[in-house]
Motif scaffolding. Structure first.
Motif, PDB file in Angstrom:
ATOM      1  N   VAL A  77      -9.037 -14.852   5.059  1.00  0.00           N
ATOM      2  CA  VAL A  77     -10.036 -14.173   4.236  1.00  0.00           C
ATOM      3  C   VAL A  77      -9.770 -12.676   4.278  1.00  0.00           C
ATOM      4  CG1 VAL A  77     -12.493 -13.762   3.852  1.00  0.00           C
ATOM      5  CG2 VAL A  77     -11.719 -15.991   4.691  1.00  0.00           C
ATOM      6  N   ILE A  78      -9.682 -12.060   3.106  1.00  0.00           N
ATOM      7  CA  ILE A  78      -9.463 -10.613   3.006  1.00  0.00           C
ATOM      8  C   ILE A  78     -10.636 -10.008   2.253  1.00  0.00           C
ATOM      9  CG2 ILE A  78      -7.913  -8.780   2.287  1.00  0.00           C
ATOM     10  CD1 ILE A  78      -6.469 -12.198   2.260  1.00  0.00           C
ATOM     11  N   ILE A  79     -11.341  -9.083   2.915  1.00  0.00           N
ATOM     12  CA  ILE A  79     -12.486  -8.404   2.315  1.00  0.00           C
ATOM     13  C   ILE A  79     -12.073  -6.976   2.029  1.00  0.00           C
ATOM     14  CG2 ILE A  79     -14.938  -7.873   2.537  1.00  0.00           C
ATOM     15  CD1 ILE A  79     -13.533 -10.009   5.213  1.00  0.00           C
ATOM     16  N   SER A  80     -12.083  -6.566   0.771  1.00  0.00           N
ATOM     17  CA  SER A  80     -11.579  -5.259   0.378  1.00  0.00           C
ATOM     18  C   SER A  80     -12.584  -4.553  -0.511  1.00  0.00           C
ATOM     19  CB  SER A  80     -10.245  -5.427  -0.374  1.00  0.00           C
ATOM     20  OG  SER A  80      -9.729  -4.173  -0.754  1.00  0.00           O
ATOM     21  N   GLU A 103      -8.386  -3.895  10.611  1.00  0.00           N
ATOM     22  CA  GLU A 103      -9.046  -3.166   9.530  1.00  0.00           C
ATOM     23  C   GLU A 103      -8.133  -2.044   9.062  1.00  0.00           C
ATOM     24  OE1 GLU A 103     -13.313  -1.731   9.768  1.00  0.00           O
ATOM     25  OE2 GLU A 103     -12.228   0.186   9.840  1.00  0.00           O
ATOM     26  N   MET A 104      -7.944  -1.913   7.759  1.00  0.00           N
ATOM     27  CA  MET A 104      -7.139  -0.852   7.163  1.00  0.00           C
ATOM     28  C   MET A 104      -8.047   0.067   6.361  1.00  0.00           C
ATOM     29  SD  MET A 104      -3.782  -2.958   5.831  1.00  0.00           S
ATOM     30  CE  MET A 104      -2.651  -3.719   6.989  1.00  0.00           C
ATOM     31  N   MET A 108       0.831  -1.197   0.000  1.00  0.00           N
ATOM     32  CA  MET A 108       0.000   0.000   0.000  1.00  0.00           C
ATOM     33  C   MET A 108       0.866   1.248   0.000  1.00  0.00           C
ATOM     34  SD  MET A 108      -3.010  -1.106   2.655  1.00  0.00           S
ATOM     35  CE  MET A 108      -3.880  -2.650   2.450  1.00  0.00           C
ATOM     36  N   SER A 109       1.965   1.198   0.736  1.00  0.00           N
ATOM     37  CA  SER A 109       2.887   2.331   0.754  1.00  0.00           C
ATOM     38  C   SER A 109       3.489   2.570  -0.628  1.00  0.00           C
ATOM     39  CB  SER A 109       3.992   2.075   1.781  1.00  0.00           C
ATOM     40  OG  SER A 109       4.938   3.125   1.780  1.00  0.00           O
ATOM     41  N   LYS A 110       3.835   1.488  -1.323  1.00  0.00           N
ATOM     42  CA  LYS A 110       4.368   1.627  -2.680  1.00  0.00           C
ATOM     43  C   LYS A 110       3.380   2.320  -3.596  1.00  0.00           C
ATOM     44  CE  LYS A 110       7.268  -2.546  -2.633  1.00  0.00           C
ATOM     45  NZ  LYS A 110       7.440  -3.916  -3.228  1.00  0.00           N
ATOM     46  N   ASP A 111       2.095   2.108  -3.335  1.00  0.00           N
ATOM     47  CA  ASP A 111       1.073   2.706  -4.193  1.00  0.00           C
ATOM     48  C   ASP A 111       0.697   4.110  -3.742  1.00  0.00           C
ATOM     49  OD1 ASP A 111      -0.389   1.549  -6.545  1.00  0.00           O
ATOM     50  OD2 ASP A 111      -2.091   2.400  -5.456  1.00  0.00           O
ATOM     51  N   GLY A 112       1.383   4.640  -2.732  1.00  0.00           N
ATOM     52  CA  GLY A 112       1.151   6.009  -2.293  1.00  0.00           C
ATOM     53  C   GLY A 112      -0.058   6.193  -1.411  1.00  0.00           C
ATOM     54  N   LEU A 113      -0.528   5.130  -0.787  1.00  0.00           N
ATOM     55  CA  LEU A 113      -1.709   5.228   0.066  1.00  0.00           C
ATOM     56  C   LEU A 113      -1.301   5.508   1.508  1.00  0.00           C
ATOM     57  CD1 LEU A 113      -3.787   2.179  -1.210  1.00  0.00           C
ATOM     58  CD2 LEU A 113      -3.859   4.543  -2.002  1.00  0.00           C
ATOM     59  N   THR A 114      -2.056   6.381   2.147  1.00  0.00           N
ATOM     60  CA  THR A 114      -1.885   6.645   3.567  1.00  0.00           C
ATOM     61  C   THR A 114      -2.921   5.833   4.321  1.00  0.00           C
ATOM     62  OG1 THR A 114      -1.076   8.893   3.143  1.00  0.00           O
ATOM     63  CG2 THR A 114      -1.869   8.401   5.374  1.00  0.00           C
ATOM     64  N   ILE A 115      -2.460   4.923   5.154  1.00  0.00           N
ATOM     65  CA  ILE A 115      -3.341   3.931   5.774  1.00  0.00           C
ATOM     66  C   ILE A 115      -3.465   4.181   7.264  1.00  0.00           C
ATOM     67  CG2 ILE A 115      -3.646   1.469   6.262  1.00  0.00           C
ATOM     68  CD1 ILE A 115      -4.116   2.183   3.370  1.00  0.00           C
ATOM     69  N   SER A 116      -4.692   4.079   7.745  1.00  0.00           N
ATOM     70  CA  SER A 116      -4.937   4.034   9.186  1.00  0.00           C
ATOM     71  C   SER A 116      -5.440   2.634   9.527  1.00  0.00           C
ATOM     72  CB  SER A 116      -5.973   5.079   9.604  1.00  0.00           C
ATOM     73  OG  SER A 116      -7.226   4.828   8.984  1.00  0.00           O
ATOM     74  N   GLU A 117      -5.132   2.206  10.741  1.00  0.00           N
ATOM     75  CA  GLU A 117      -5.506   0.854  11.146  1.00  0.00           C
ATOM     76  C   GLU A 117      -6.241   0.876  12.473  1.00  0.00           C
ATOM     77  OE1 GLU A 117      -2.269  -1.882  11.238  1.00  0.00           O
ATOM     78  OE2 GLU A 117      -1.400  -1.179   9.333  1.00  0.00           O
ATOM     79  N   ILE A 135     -11.425   0.395   2.242  1.00  0.00           N
ATOM     80  CA  ILE A 135     -11.525  -0.296   3.521  1.00  0.00           C
ATOM     81  C   ILE A 135     -11.222  -1.762   3.260  1.00  0.00           C
ATOM     82  CG2 ILE A 135     -14.044  -0.475   3.228  1.00  0.00           C
ATOM     83  CD1 ILE A 135     -14.207  -0.655   6.319  1.00  0.00           C
ATOM     84  N   GLU A 136     -10.351  -2.331   4.124  1.00  0.00           N
ATOM     85  CA  GLU A 136      -9.993  -3.733   3.985  1.00  0.00           C
ATOM     86  C   GLU A 136      -9.919  -4.373   5.351  1.00  0.00           C
ATOM     87  OE1 GLU A 136      -6.914  -5.134   1.170  1.00  0.00           O
ATOM     88  OE2 GLU A 136      -5.911  -5.905   2.969  1.00  0.00           O
ATOM     89  N   ARG A 137     -10.566  -5.530   5.484  1.00  0.00           N
ATOM     90  CA  ARG A 137     -10.516  -6.306   6.711  1.00  0.00           C
ATOM     91  C   ARG A 137      -9.957  -7.685   6.392  1.00  0.00           C
ATOM     92  NH1 ARG A 137     -16.636  -4.706   8.717  1.00  0.00           N
ATOM     93  NH2 ARG A 137     -16.170  -2.505   9.187  1.00  0.00           N
ATOM     94  N   SER A 138      -9.158  -8.209   7.291  1.00  0.00           N
ATOM     95  CA  SER A 138      -8.581  -9.539   7.101  1.00  0.00           C
ATOM     96  C   SER A 138      -8.789 -10.356   8.365  1.00  0.00           C
ATOM     97  CB  SER A 138      -7.095  -9.444   6.743  1.00  0.00           C
ATOM     98  OG  SER A 138      -6.409  -8.597   7.637  1.00  0.00           O
ATOM     99  N   LEU A 139      -9.010 -11.645   8.196  1.00  0.00           N
ATOM    100  CA  LEU A 139      -9.352 -12.512   9.314  1.00  0.00           C
ATOM    101  C   LEU A 139      -9.165 -13.965   8.906  1.00  0.00           C
ATOM    102  CD1 LEU A 139     -12.564 -13.742   8.689  1.00  0.00           C
ATOM    103  CD2 LEU A 139     -12.838 -11.243   8.681  1.00  0.00           C
ATOM    104  N   PHE A 140      -9.165 -14.859   9.880  1.00  0.00           N
ATOM    105  CA  PHE A 140      -9.185 -16.285   9.608  1.00  0.00           C
ATOM    106  C   PHE A 140     -10.600 -16.807   9.830  1.00  0.00           C
ATOM    107  CE2 PHE A 140      -4.582 -16.301   9.662  1.00  0.00           C
ATOM    108  CZ  PHE A 140      -4.275 -17.346   8.793  1.00  0.00           C
ATOM    109  N   LEU A 141     -11.106 -17.546   8.837  1.00  0.00           N
ATOM    110  CA  LEU A 141     -12.428 -18.149   8.910  1.00  0.00           C
ATOM    111  C   LEU A 141     -12.333 -19.565   8.359  1.00  0.00           C
ATOM    112  CD1 LEU A 141     -15.524 -17.982   9.354  1.00  0.00           C
ATOM    113  CD2 LEU A 141     -15.696 -17.099   7.010  1.00  0.00           C
ATOM    114  N   ASN A 142     -12.714 -20.539   9.172  1.00  0.00           N
ATOM    115  CA  ASN A 142     -12.676 -21.947   8.757  1.00  0.00           C
ATOM    116  C   ASN A 142     -11.313 -22.355   8.205  1.00  0.00           C
ATOM    117  OD1 ASN A 142     -15.356 -22.690   9.481  1.00  0.00           O
ATOM    118  ND2 ASN A 142     -16.122 -21.629   7.664  1.00  0.00           N
ATOM    119  N   GLY A 143     -10.264 -21.846   8.856  1.00  0.00           N
ATOM    120  CA  GLY A 143      -8.909 -22.219   8.478  1.00  0.00           C
ATOM    121  C   GLY A 143      -8.350 -21.484   7.286  1.00  0.00           C
ATOM    122  N   GLN A 144      -9.123 -20.577   6.685  1.00  0.00           N
ATOM    123  CA  GLN A 144      -8.667 -19.804   5.539  1.00  0.00           C
ATOM    124  C   GLN A 144      -8.398 -18.358   5.951  1.00  0.00           C
ATOM    125  OE1 GLN A 144      -8.924 -21.233   1.831  1.00  0.00           O
ATOM    126  NE2 GLN A 144      -8.276 -22.666   3.423  1.00  0.00           N
TER     127      GLN A 144
END
Length: 455
Positions: free
Chosen positions: A152-155, A131-132, A110-119, A141-150
């Motif tokens: 998962v990234i929701i963006s 959450e980013m 994300m930094s390479k793409d010039g984005l300023t991220i809050s978490e 907005i992007e959230r990442s988590l483990f669900l059923n062993g996977q």
């Protein structure tokens, strides 16, 4: 809208492999149900595309599928990824380390793409995730988590039109499927296409009669449990047409579909297609050992393939319409197995071999006056008893069992004892009048009707 690759997702596509292909139909509502990982999201319907991705972050490799939606508000992407280290699945401690590795990688990209991220932290189904967010150049907005062993990234992101509030509402719609929702989604996604279902005249036996069922049975759902205190678990579901022949059977493992078999007719003979079902769980579910024989799906050198089916079943019957020999033949013409039956008084012997006569299984069954199995003995390749089971039943008003207690025998002579090893229960539905059949597969596509009425 200019299509750019963000988060996840940036890294995923920089290191991605494989090609993009359109998804076939899964749901018709605005809420999309993905059964393999077990989630739902409300983004107007099914995704536009799916693709396979693979990338490395430190000691960890991330690989799996990404689903992609796009409309006038922006784009939404959901990735369900295996995480491996040295080609092995992760321990709980490694899972946390891999999550940290993913976040570090995402921040760099994300930094390479010039984005300023809050978490900020968030919690999903007991998993403490991150959450980013970004606003300005890109609303993201992007959230990442483990669900059923996977992992998962929701963006959700937009360069021009969508607001952060609109994108957040999209991400907020992500939820875990209920067990019944997931069963339906898996069956929708993995069911083989139905075979021709017109029953030929003069076929001497039916599946209902061979399975020792009475009356116009439309559907049977079986459950199992180890003892009375356990919660019943799905085992198998069967659906029959009005002529008494199977349309579909769904075998379950750990309460989720594992093998789906679609039945029909080809050249006047019984035939089927089978499909195995991928369902991620945590911990991973143990395979049941069921044999999957789906036939060939494309050209095989030197083989003639009949793509109308996976396996054809050729059966010889005796004068009492009982099977005495049954061949299972692949659509390449190869014999998968041969089952021979013998009937001696109230005993049935069933021996299964491969094409060359090699031993596969052997059973000796004892039946009562109604043909119901009350004892079953597993035999070795030399015919020696290896396991004996006994069965006791409770029936419904039509005489079909709805509860079966399974006993195993241990010890010998005076020390011989029986112990309960399993309790099976069944829900049975019957065909009623012509316009109200429960087994809707007679008039609807298998993908639309399978198992919904029972759920």
């Amino acid at each position: 809208m200019t299509k750019r690759v963000f988060p996840l997702l940036i890294a995923a596509f920089l290191f991605g492999i494989g090609s993009v292909f359109e998804l076939c139909g899964q749901t018709s509502s605005t809420e999309f149900h993905e059964g393999t990982t077990g989630y739902s999201v409300d983004f107007g319907g099914r995704p536009d595309y799916r693709e396979y991705i693979s990338f490395q972050s430190g000691a960890y490799k991330f690989l799996g599928n990404v689903l992609d939606w796009e409309d006038s508000v922006g784009r939404m992407r959901i990735a369900s990824l295996f995480v491996e280290r040295d080609r092995l699945l992760l321990s709980p401690a490694q899972r946390r380390q891999s999550y940290a590795a993913f976040l570090t990688h995402a921040r760099k990209e994300m930094s390479k793409d010039g984005l300023t991220i809050s978490e900020r932290p968030f919690n999903f189904a007991g998993f403490a995730g991150v959450e980013m967010r970004s606003s300005g150049k890109v609303e993201l907005i992007e959230r990442s988590l483990f669900l059923n062993g996977q992992l998962v990234i929701i963006s959700a992101f937009s360069e021009k039109t969508g607001t952060l509030d609109e994108l957040t509402a999209r991400v907020d719609s992500f939820r875990e499927l209920t067990r019944n929702e997931r069963i339906i989604a898996l069956i929708d996604a993995y069911s083989p296409w139905p075979l021709p279902r017109t029953t030929p005249s003069g076929f001497v036996s039916t599946d209902v009669s061979e399975n020792r069922l009475k009356g116009p049975v439309a559907a049977v759902r079986e459950f199992k449990r180890r003892n009375p205190r356990d919660e019943p678990e799905f085992s198998t579901e069967y659906r029959y047409d009005r002529n008494g022949f199977l349309l579909i059977e769904v075998a379950f493992s750990d309460g989720l579909p594992e093998v789906i078999t679609s039945w029909g007719w080809v050249n006047g003979k019984r035939a089927n297609r089978q499909a195995s079902v991928t369902a991620f769980t945590d911990p991973p579910r143990s395979p049941s050992g069921r044999t999957i024989v789906s036939g060939a799906y494309g050209p095989v050198d030197g083989d003639d393939i009949d793509l109308r089916y996976g396996v054809m079943v050729e059966t010889e019957f005796d004068d009492l319409s009982r099977p005495i020999k049954r061949k299972n033949i692949s659509n390449t013409g190869d014999i998968v197995s041969i089952v021979n039956y013998k009937y001696i008084g109230n005993m049935i012997e069933r021996h299964e071999t491969d094409a060359s006569g090699g031993f596969m299984t052997s059973l000796r069954q004892v039946v009562d006056a109604d043909g119901i199995i009350i004892q079953e003995i597993s035999l070795s390749d030399r015919g020696d008893p290896s396991l004996t089971r006994f069965f006791e039943y409770k029936n419904d008003e039509r005489g079909n069992w709805i509860e079966r207690t399974v006993y195993e025998e241990t010890g010998r002579g005076r020390t011989r004892k029986r112990r309960v090893v399993e309790i099976n229960t069944r829900e049975i539905q019957y065909h009623v009048d012509e316009n109200r059949s429960v087994a809707r597969q007679e008039t609807h596509d298998l993908r639309e009707g399978c198992c919904r009425e029972f759920l």
